[in-house]
Scaffold this active site. Structure first.
Site, mmCIF file in Angstrom:
data_model
loop_
_atom_site.group_PDB
_atom_site.id
_atom_site.type_symbol
_atom_site.label_atom_id
_atom_site.label_comp_id
_atom_site.label_asym_id
_atom_site.label_seq_id
_atom_site.Cartn_x
_atom_site.Cartn_y
_atom_site.Cartn_z
ATOM 1 N N PHE A 1 -27.201 -10.812 -33.606
ATOM 2 C CA PHE A 1 -27.378 -11.194 -34.998
ATOM 3 C C PHE A 1 -26.139 -11.954 -35.450
ATOM 4 C CE2 PHE A 1 -30.585 -7.801 -36.674
ATOM 5 C CZ PHE A 1 -31.617 -8.517 -36.093
ATOM 6 N N HIS B 1 -31.353 -10.434 -22.547
ATOM 7 C CA HIS B 1 -31.064 -9.689 -23.781
ATOM 8 C C HIS B 1 -32.287 -8.839 -24.122
ATOM 9 C CE1 HIS B 1 -28.986 -8.647 -27.385
ATOM 10 N NE2 HIS B 1 -29.882 -9.213 -28.173
ATOM 11 N N GLU C 1 -35.768 -16.434 -26.024
ATOM 12 C CA GLU C 1 -34.954 -16.288 -24.814
ATOM 13 C C GLU C 1 -35.700 -16.823 -23.592
ATOM 14 O OE1 GLU C 1 -33.641 -12.287 -24.017
ATOM 15 O OE2 GLU C 1 -32.200 -12.956 -22.498
ATOM 16 N N HIS D 1 -31.338 -0.079 -27.090
ATOM 17 C CA HIS D 1 -30.412 -1.138 -27.490
ATOM 18 C C HIS D 1 -29.154 -0.485 -28.059
ATOM 19 C CE1 HIS D 1 -28.626 -4.737 -28.654
ATOM 20 N NE2 HIS D 1 -29.592 -5.316 -29.336
ATOM 21 N N CYS E 1 -24.375 -7.429 -31.199
ATOM 22 C CA CYS E 1 -24.939 -7.089 -29.895
ATOM 23 C C CYS E 1 -24.337 -7.899 -28.750
ATOM 24 C CB CYS E 1 -26.449 -7.272 -29.932
ATOM 25 S SG CYS E 1 -27.204 -6.449 -31.342
ATOM 26 N N LYS F 1 -33.200 -2.693 -21.436
ATOM 27 C CA LYS F 1 -33.236 -1.987 -22.724
ATOM 28 C C LYS F 1 -34.468 -1.094 -22.834
ATOM 29 C CE LYS F 1 -30.455 -5.125 -25.586
ATOM 30 N NZ LYS F 1 -30.032 -6.113 -24.574
#
Length: 404
Positions: free
Chosen positions: A391, A295, A306, A332, A163, A327
């Protein structure tokens, strides 16, 4: 040091088929998440996605070329055509093609072709797969097709970091131009990941929402898959100035880090390092940041981590700093996420307006920042950070600012 500016942008995603449409819908907070159509919903627990609708490949590619293109590369080409057209550049003039680069991020590459080949092989027991499967599946295919389309013969390659792929692509393009290895770069991300196989894999991780995407709020249930592409023309500042180009913003810096701890659990320390490195690279003080595109995946783990990272870096300034996750409206899009979110960053800079975090219900006590819930807001925005935390513990933050 050579400065890098942005002189073109293009996008296609669930919100629209152009960058302008994408920004308009982001700002309005209109979610494009809906019932999934690309795969049989009865086979899924999470039956929603942010799909590109109303898209006809034959309107963009002829019969000879289309068999060579996975949906991922199609999206990249459409976005790049818009970006290059806006920039006014012709890469076949003079030596511009030799002095230009292509760097495109993707998370899973040609997943649609991959899924189709395996369905025929294992599901239909058909030993013959499409002869162009390999060239459609390879993760570097979008970069290859852009180099061919525009005649760009400088550095061209794909970037794969889940991502964070798009933001890593921006960072690499920034360094390439700063170092003098190119004067112009097409950079961004592309993804078409809504297949039965990959959606089931995400389901197995238990991170998909079954209603919609609600970043940072108490009722969030996880992420919603999206797809699309956004491509930008990055250009050395003097090169752009000499030709009288319209400069959209300056790509001022990037900060990268690795958690080196866990494949899926985010690390606050890793995010803090990327944020601080982006500020340092851009020469920006925390107080100069007027907006952060987070994010913001709407997963239980990411959003508090975050939020804490932003508070640690920005201190008291965090209390008045708008932070939103788009998002909630475009889903996403994995390797394309950072590129789509660059549209939000540039829109905030150019229109002095912050897009909202849509679908927001009640605040989560673990997330204590200003998330601009549900309605856009006018704001004084001199510079923007855009976060991508992947990830694997790979973090990439980019900084854009108005041209001084």
């Amino acid at each position: 040091m050579r400065r890098v500016v942005i002189t073109g942008m293009g996008a296609i995603n669930a919100l629209g088929h152009t960058a302008a449409d994408t920004w308009r819908e982001m700002l309005a907070g209109r979610s494009a998440i809906g019932p999934v159509q690309a795969v049989p919903a009865e086979k899924l627990r999470a039956k929603v996605a942010a799909e590109v609708r109303g898209y006809e490949p034959a309107q963009h590619f002829d019969d000879k070329r289309l068999p060579m293109l996975d949906r991922t590369s199609q999206f990249a080409l459409i976005a790049a055509r818009e970006a290059v057209s806006q920039s006014g550049l012709d890469f076949r003039q003079g030596d511009l093609g030799e002095r230009s680069a292509v760097i495109v991020g993707t998370g899973v590459g040609g997943e649609t072709s991959h899924d189709e080949a395996f369905r025929r092989l294992y599901g239909d027991n058909n030993p013959r797969v499409h002869p162009f499967t390999i060239v459609r599946v390879m993760a570097n295919a979008p970069a290859c097709h852009l180099s061919i389309e525009f005649g760009i013969t400088g550095p061209a390659f794909g970037v794969v970091s889940a991502c964070a792929s798009s933001n890593h692509a921006f960072s690499q393009a920034l360094q390439t131009i700063r170092a003098g290895s190119a004067d112009v770069a097409l950079a961004g991300g592309a993804e078409a990941c809504i297949t039965l196989g990959l959606t089931k894999a995400w389901e197995a991780m238990r991170v998909l929402a079954d209603d919609t995407c609600r970043p940072f709020c108490l009722q969030r249930r996880g992420l919603v898959l999206g797809e699309g592409s956004a491509i930008f023309v990055l250009e050395e500042y003097e090169h752009a100035r000499r030709r009288g180009a319209t400069i959209l913003a300056e790509l001022a810096g990037a900060g990268l880090s690795a958690d080196a701890s866990d494949l899926v659990l985010p690390s606050q320390a890793g995010a803090v390092a990327a944020l601080r490195r982006a500020l340092k690279d851009a020469g920006l003080a925390p107080e100069q940041i007027g907006y952060i595109n987070a994010h913001g995946t709407a997963t239980p783990a990411n959003d508090p981590s975050e939020s804490r990272a932003i508070r640690e870096v920005f201190g008291a300034h965090a209390d008045g700093l708008p932070v939103s996750s788009t998002k909630a409206v475009h889903g996403h899009a994995l390797g394309a996420a950072g590129a789509l979110e660059m549209v939000a960053a540039l829109g905030a800079l150019r229109e002095q307006a912050v897009p909202p975090t849509a679908n927001f219900l009640d605040p989560d006590p673990q997330c204590d920042l200003d998330y601009v819930p549900n309605a856009a807001r006018e704001a004084k925005v001199e510079a923007v950070l855009s976060n991508s935390f992947a990830f694997g513990g790979l973090n990439a933050v980019v900084a854009v600012r108005s041209l001084r």
